[in-house]
Design an enzyme around this catalytic site. Sequence first.
Site, short mmCIF file in Angstrom:
data_model
loop_
_atom_site.label_atom_id
_atom_site.label_comp_id
_atom_site.label_asym_id
_atom_site.label_seq_id
_atom_site.Cartn_x
_atom_site.Cartn_y
_atom_site.Cartn_z
N ASP A 9 0.87 -1.17 0.00
CA ASP A 9 0.00 0.00 0.00
C ASP A 9 0.91 1.22 0.00
O ASP A 9 1.47 1.59 1.03
CB ASP A 9 -0.90 -0.01 1.24
CG ASP A 9 -1.79 1.23 1.34
OD1 ASP A 9 -1.76 2.06 0.41
OD2 ASP A 9 -2.50 1.37 2.34
N LYS A 71 2.50 11.26 -3.73
CA LYS A 71 1.41 10.53 -4.38
C LYS A 71 0.41 11.47 -5.01
O LYS A 71 -0.22 11.14 -6.02
CB LYS A 71 0.72 9.62 -3.36
CG LYS A 71 -0.35 8.71 -3.94
CD LYS A 71 -0.88 7.75 -2.89
CE LYS A 71 -1.97 6.84 -3.42
NZ LYS A 71 -2.42 5.86 -2.40
N GLU A 148 -7.48 -0.03 -4.21
CA GLU A 148 -7.43 -0.15 -2.75
C GLU A 148 -8.73 -0.71 -2.16
O GLU A 148 -8.67 -1.54 -1.24
CB GLU A 148 -7.09 1.22 -2.14
CG GLU A 148 -5.63 1.64 -2.42
CD GLU A 148 -5.36 3.10 -2.15
OE1 GLU A 148 -6.31 3.82 -1.77
OE2 GLU A 148 -4.21 3.54 -2.33
N ASP A 179 -12.86 4.87 2.23
CA ASP A 179 -11.42 4.97 2.42
C ASP A 179 -10.99 6.43 2.48
O ASP A 179 -10.86 7.09 1.45
CB ASP A 179 -10.69 4.25 1.27
CG ASP A 179 -9.18 4.23 1.46
OD1 ASP A 179 -8.69 4.72 2.51
OD2 ASP A 179 -8.48 3.73 0.57
#
Length: 280
Positions: A9, A71, A148, A179
Amino acid sequence: MKEPAIGIDLGTTFSVVATLDADGKPQTIRTAEGDLTCPSVVLFDENSIAVGQEAVKAATVEAENVADFAKRDIGNSAYHRLIRGESYPPEVIQSLILEKLKRDAEMQVGPFTKAVITVPAFFNEPRRQATADAGELAGIDVIDIINEPTAAALVYGIQQGFLNKTGEANQSERILVYDLGGGTFDVTLMEVSGHQFNTLGTAGDVYLGGTDWDRRIVDLIAEKFQQKFRGIDPRQDPKGMKRLHREAEDAKRALSVRGSITITFEHAGEGLRLPISRED
């Protein structure tokens, strides 16, 4: 010798590596520092690179040489600011984080060359390809880029018992995966049937996450500081900004369990004590 199954992850603020134990259940692999997560932060020192906790520590005194939240820039041609006068593609910064994760994991599970990396469900193709490129730069053969929410649904299903060890559903299930990460947010409605994980709908924001809560607190502290100390704005100083972020993150965590707290912040020889509540 068979390579271990590895999943990564690669998060905005923290990253995690997991493998499967002897019973086929996912287990998080600790970093070399003994932590379950690794900060997704890179320090470009004068003669070396540091990733994780060491980079976080250095950020308070060498903020201009530290890259974080890369990211959020993945899929773009360059990181949003120069580091030591140079422009870096986000996937290069991400690859340095992956190298650290791979090195630490191999100390516990042995050498591996292949891994699966997760990305937000709404990542477009350029972002997914850039993530795969980061893995390649780190010496990892990225055998799949998976969403994810799919990864979360797999683990949840195995833990709750409606998926067997091979990931097959005993009966059709609908799952809502919410999430909210450090830098991205998405909600996905999934239908699981057999080995099929079908996404019925997804929505999200690549620029919404825990760091945005931090930023609101940062602005609140900075504005109060300006009002009290002749317009001095600690956000204009890279070191001051890092200290603000550290105080803001601590405050956010504290306010998750308490209704109000008092923040103490020092900058340029001045000190501020600021009561803050959830309502603020």
